[in-house]
Write a protein that holds these residues in place. Structure first.
Motif, PDB file in Angstrom:
ATOM      1  N   ASN A   2     -34.412  51.616  12.290  1.00 47.31           N
ATOM      2  CA  ASN A   2     -33.785  50.916  11.177  1.00 47.31           C
ATOM      3  C   ASN A   2     -32.750  51.807  10.503  1.00 47.31           C
ATOM      4  OD1 ASN A   2     -35.228  48.493  11.358  1.00 47.31           O
ATOM      5  ND2 ASN A   2     -36.972  49.410  10.318  1.00 47.31           N
ATOM      6  N   ARG A   3     -31.739  51.174   9.939  1.00 43.50           N
ATOM      7  CA  ARG A   3     -30.653  51.919   9.310  1.00 43.50           C
ATOM      8  C   ARG A   3     -30.996  52.396   7.910  1.00 43.50           C
ATOM      9  NH1 ARG A   3     -24.856  50.013  10.710  1.00 43.50           N
ATOM     10  NH2 ARG A   3     -24.643  51.806   9.386  1.00 43.50           N
ATOM     11  N   THR A   4     -31.877  51.674   7.198  1.00 41.60           N
ATOM     12  CA  THR A   4     -32.278  52.106   5.862  1.00 41.60           C
ATOM     13  C   THR A   4     -33.772  51.930   5.678  1.00 41.60           C
ATOM     14  OG1 THR A   4     -31.879  49.958   4.855  1.00 41.60           O
ATOM     15  CG2 THR A   4     -30.045  51.512   4.824  1.00 41.60           C
ATOM     16  N   ALA A   5     -34.304  52.690   4.754  1.00 44.68           N
ATOM     17  CA  ALA A   5     -35.722  52.609   4.406  1.00 44.68           C
ATOM     18  C   ALA A   5     -35.823  52.728   2.892  1.00 44.68           C
ATOM     19  CB  ALA A   5     -36.499  53.727   5.082  1.00 44.68           C
ATOM     20  N   LYS A   6     -36.951  52.311   2.373  1.00 44.14           N
ATOM     21  CA  LYS A   6     -37.218  52.505   0.940  1.00 44.14           C
ATOM     22  C   LYS A   6     -38.302  53.561   0.807  1.00 44.14           C
ATOM     23  CE  LYS A   6     -35.601  48.552  -1.374  1.00 44.14           C
ATOM     24  NZ  LYS A   6     -35.626  47.957  -2.662  1.00 44.14           N
ATOM     25  N   ILE A   7     -38.023  54.540  -0.026  1.00 44.33           N
ATOM     26  CA  ILE A   7     -38.981  55.608  -0.284  1.00 44.33           C
ATOM     27  C   ILE A   7     -39.552  55.373  -1.682  1.00 44.33           C
ATOM     28  CG2 ILE A   7     -39.370  58.086  -0.366  1.00 44.33           C
ATOM     29  CD1 ILE A   7     -38.299  57.102   2.362  1.00 44.33           C
ATOM     30  N   ASP A  16     -46.120  58.416 -24.524  1.00 40.59           N
ATOM     31  CA  ASP A  16     -45.214  57.450 -25.152  1.00 40.59           C
ATOM     32  C   ASP A  16     -44.851  56.302 -24.210  1.00 40.59           C
ATOM     33  OD1 ASP A  16     -45.079  58.947 -27.530  1.00 40.59           O
ATOM     34  OD2 ASP A  16     -43.489  60.213 -26.699  1.00 40.59           O
ATOM     35  N   GLY A  17     -45.429  56.301 -23.001  1.00 36.90           N
ATOM     36  CA  GLY A  17     -45.146  55.244 -22.043  1.00 36.90           C
ATOM     37  C   GLY A  17     -43.842  55.415 -21.282  1.00 36.90           C
ATOM     38  N   PHE A  18     -43.356  56.648 -21.226  1.00 41.93           N
ATOM     39  CA  PHE A  18     -42.106  56.917 -20.501  1.00 41.93           C
ATOM     40  C   PHE A  18     -42.394  57.758 -19.272  1.00 41.93           C
ATOM     41  CE2 PHE A  18     -38.065  58.778 -19.479  1.00 41.93           C
ATOM     42  CZ  PHE A  18     -37.204  57.717 -19.676  1.00 41.93           C
ATOM     43  N   PRO A  19     -41.855  57.424 -18.128  1.00 46.16           N
ATOM     44  CA  PRO A  19     -40.926  56.322 -17.894  1.00 46.16           C
ATOM     45  C   PRO A  19     -41.618  54.966 -17.969  1.00 46.16           C
ATOM     46  CG  PRO A  19     -41.421  57.422 -15.822  1.00 46.16           C
ATOM     47  CD  PRO A  19     -42.103  58.208 -16.900  1.00 46.16           C
ATOM     48  N   PRO A  20     -40.801  53.909 -18.177  1.00 45.14           N
ATOM     49  CA  PRO A  20     -41.368  52.578 -18.377  1.00 45.14           C
ATOM     50  C   PRO A  20     -41.805  51.872 -17.096  1.00 45.14           C
ATOM     51  CG  PRO A  20     -39.001  52.474 -18.496  1.00 45.14           C
ATOM     52  CD  PRO A  20     -39.357  53.934 -18.366  1.00 45.14           C
ATOM     53  N   ILE A  21     -41.787  52.569 -15.973  1.00 47.08           N
ATOM     54  CA  ILE A  21     -42.220  52.001 -14.697  1.00 47.08           C
ATOM     55  C   ILE A  21     -43.184  52.971 -14.019  1.00 47.08           C
ATOM     56  CG2 ILE A  21     -40.173  50.559 -14.347  1.00 47.08           C
ATOM     57  CD1 ILE A  21     -38.993  52.740 -12.568  1.00 47.08           C
ATOM     58  N   GLY A  22     -44.046  52.449 -13.156  1.00 49.62           N
ATOM     59  CA  GLY A  22     -45.054  53.278 -12.488  1.00 49.62           C
ATOM     60  C   GLY A  22     -44.583  53.902 -11.189  1.00 49.62           C
ATOM     61  N   SER A  23     -43.490  53.368 -10.639  1.00 51.66           N
ATOM     62  CA  SER A  23     -42.925  53.948  -9.421  1.00 51.66           C
ATOM     63  C   SER A  23     -41.448  53.596  -9.352  1.00 51.66           C
ATOM     64  CB  SER A  23     -43.657  53.441  -8.176  1.00 51.66           C
ATOM     65  OG  SER A  23     -43.410  52.066  -7.987  1.00 51.66           O
ATOM     66  N   GLU A  24     -40.721  54.396  -8.586  1.00 50.01           N
ATOM     67  CA  GLU A  24     -39.305  54.149  -8.373  1.00 50.01           C
ATOM     68  C   GLU A  24     -39.052  54.178  -6.871  1.00 50.01           C
ATOM     69  OE1 GLU A  24     -34.920  55.808  -9.792  1.00 50.01           O
ATOM     70  OE2 GLU A  24     -36.704  56.916 -10.402  1.00 50.01           O
ATOM     71  N   SER A  25     -38.267  53.222  -6.389  1.00 51.93           N
ATOM     72  CA  SER A  25     -37.896  53.165  -4.977  1.00 51.93           C
ATOM     73  C   SER A  25     -36.460  53.628  -4.806  1.00 51.93           C
ATOM     74  CB  SER A  25     -37.992  51.733  -4.439  1.00 51.93           C
ATOM     75  OG  SER A  25     -39.301  51.277  -4.465  1.00 51.93           O
ATOM     76  N   LEU A  26     -36.244  54.508  -3.838  1.00 48.72           N
ATOM     77  CA  LEU A  26     -34.898  54.970  -3.522  1.00 48.72           C
ATOM     78  C   LEU A  26     -34.598  54.649  -2.069  1.00 48.72           C
ATOM     79  CD1 LEU A  26     -34.916  58.494  -5.232  1.00 48.72           C
ATOM     80  CD2 LEU A  26     -34.020  56.355  -6.142  1.00 48.72           C
ATOM     81  N   HIS A  27     -33.366  54.274  -1.799  1.00 51.93           N
ATOM     82  CA  HIS A  27     -32.940  54.026  -0.429  1.00 51.93           C
ATOM     83  C   HIS A  27     -32.781  55.354   0.294  1.00 51.93           C
ATOM     84  CE1 HIS A  27     -32.173  49.770  -0.989  1.00 51.93           C
ATOM     85  NE2 HIS A  27     -31.657  50.076  -2.164  1.00 51.93           N
ATOM     86  N   ILE A  37     -32.775  60.960   4.712  1.00 50.58           N
ATOM     87  CA  ILE A  37     -31.739  61.449   3.801  1.00 50.58           C
ATOM     88  C   ILE A  37     -31.653  60.454   2.644  1.00 50.58           C
ATOM     89  CG2 ILE A  37     -29.302  62.019   3.499  1.00 50.58           C
ATOM     90  CD1 ILE A  37     -30.739  63.943   5.388  1.00 50.58           C
ATOM     91  N   LEU A  38     -31.878  60.925   1.417  1.00 52.91           N
ATOM     92  CA  LEU A  38     -31.803  60.032   0.255  1.00 52.91           C
ATOM     93  C   LEU A  38     -30.385  59.491   0.116  1.00 52.91           C
ATOM     94  CD1 LEU A  38     -33.983  61.698  -2.503  1.00 52.91           C
ATOM     95  CD2 LEU A  38     -34.476  59.690  -1.118  1.00 52.91           C
ATOM     96  N   ASP A  39     -30.303  58.175  -0.101  1.00 49.60           N
ATOM     97  CA  ASP A  39     -29.017  57.499  -0.125  1.00 49.60           C
ATOM     98  C   ASP A  39     -28.693  56.867  -1.474  1.00 49.60           C
ATOM     99  OD1 ASP A  39     -26.660  56.801   1.204  1.00 49.60           O
ATOM    100  OD2 ASP A  39     -27.425  54.804   1.696  1.00 49.60           O
ATOM    101  N   ASN A  40     -29.466  57.161  -2.493  1.00 49.95           N
ATOM    102  CA  ASN A  40     -29.062  56.801  -3.845  1.00 49.95           C
ATOM    103  C   ASN A  40     -29.690  57.762  -4.851  1.00 49.95           C
ATOM    104  OD1 ASN A  40     -31.499  55.006  -3.389  1.00 49.95           O
ATOM    105  ND2 ASN A  40     -31.027  54.323  -5.441  1.00 49.95           N
ATOM    106  N   THR A  41     -29.270  57.607  -6.093  1.00 47.99           N
ATOM    107  CA  THR A  41     -29.607  58.563  -7.145  1.00 47.99           C
ATOM    108  C   THR A  41     -30.754  58.033  -8.002  1.00 47.99           C
ATOM    109  OG1 THR A  41     -27.304  59.266  -7.182  1.00 47.99           O
ATOM    110  CG2 THR A  41     -28.622  59.852  -9.083  1.00 47.99           C
ATOM    111  N   PRO A  42     -31.731  58.877  -8.332  1.00 43.33           N
ATOM    112  CA  PRO A  42     -32.858  58.408  -9.136  1.00 43.33           C
ATOM    113  C   PRO A  42     -32.510  58.231 -10.615  1.00 43.33           C
ATOM    114  CG  PRO A  42     -33.096  60.733  -8.677  1.00 43.33           C
ATOM    115  CD  PRO A  42     -31.894  60.272  -7.911  1.00 43.33           C
TER     116      PRO A  42
END
Length: 148
Positions: A2-7, A16-27, A37-42
């Motif tokens: 595959n050409r891209t994946a989600k990590i 204080d509840g920050f960050p406001p999400i429990g996980s982050e997906s990066l291409h 190779i990470l293809d976007n910025t967190p």
């Protein structure tokens, strides 16, 4: 292959509840050796930047999702995250960063207007940091250095 994946990166919110999400997906772009190779910025994930070569494990029952393991080889890019406190300055700050050669991505997380910024090696990071510190002192933004 595959050409891209989600990590997927697990996040641990503070008291204080920050960050406001429990996980982050990066291409990411899969490589033949099994790395990515990470293809976007967190926006929230620390210690990774655009272009980093990373290791990740396949998430069961998912074709293209992987769980982050560790950085194998960092890129020369830096990652910062900006929370806008004054909406009227968003475009001028965005334009300033792009003029410095930074790649920027807008997003909104539970009413937080944010900018993920990838800072290339060619950018004068000291001058950029001073610019951001001035805006933070004026309480127009809040910024975090995620990977520097």
């Amino acid at each position: 292959m595959n050409r891209t994946a989600k990590i997927e990166f697990e996040l641990e919110p503070n008291e204080d509840g920050f960050p406001p999400i429990g996980s982050e997906s990066l291409h990411a772009i899969p490589r033949e050796d099994g790395s990515f190779i990470l293809d976007n910025t967190p926006f929230f994930v620390t210690e990774v930047a655009l272009g980093d070569r990373i290791a990740a494990d396949r998430i069961l029952d998912s074709e293209n999702k992987f769980a982050f393991s560790h950085v194998l080889e960092p890129s020369s890019a830096k990652s910062i995250s900006i929370i806008f406190l004054v909406k009227e300055l968003e475009q001028s700050i965005f334009d300033n960063l792009r003029d410095r050669g930074c790649y920027c991505e807008f997003a909104e997380f539970r009413a937080l207007r944010m900018l993920a910024v990838s800072v290339p090696e060619t950018c004068d990071y000291g001058a950029l940091r001073a610019y951001l510190e001035e805006h933070e002192a004026d309480e127009t933004i809040s910024f975090a250095e995620l990977a520097v």
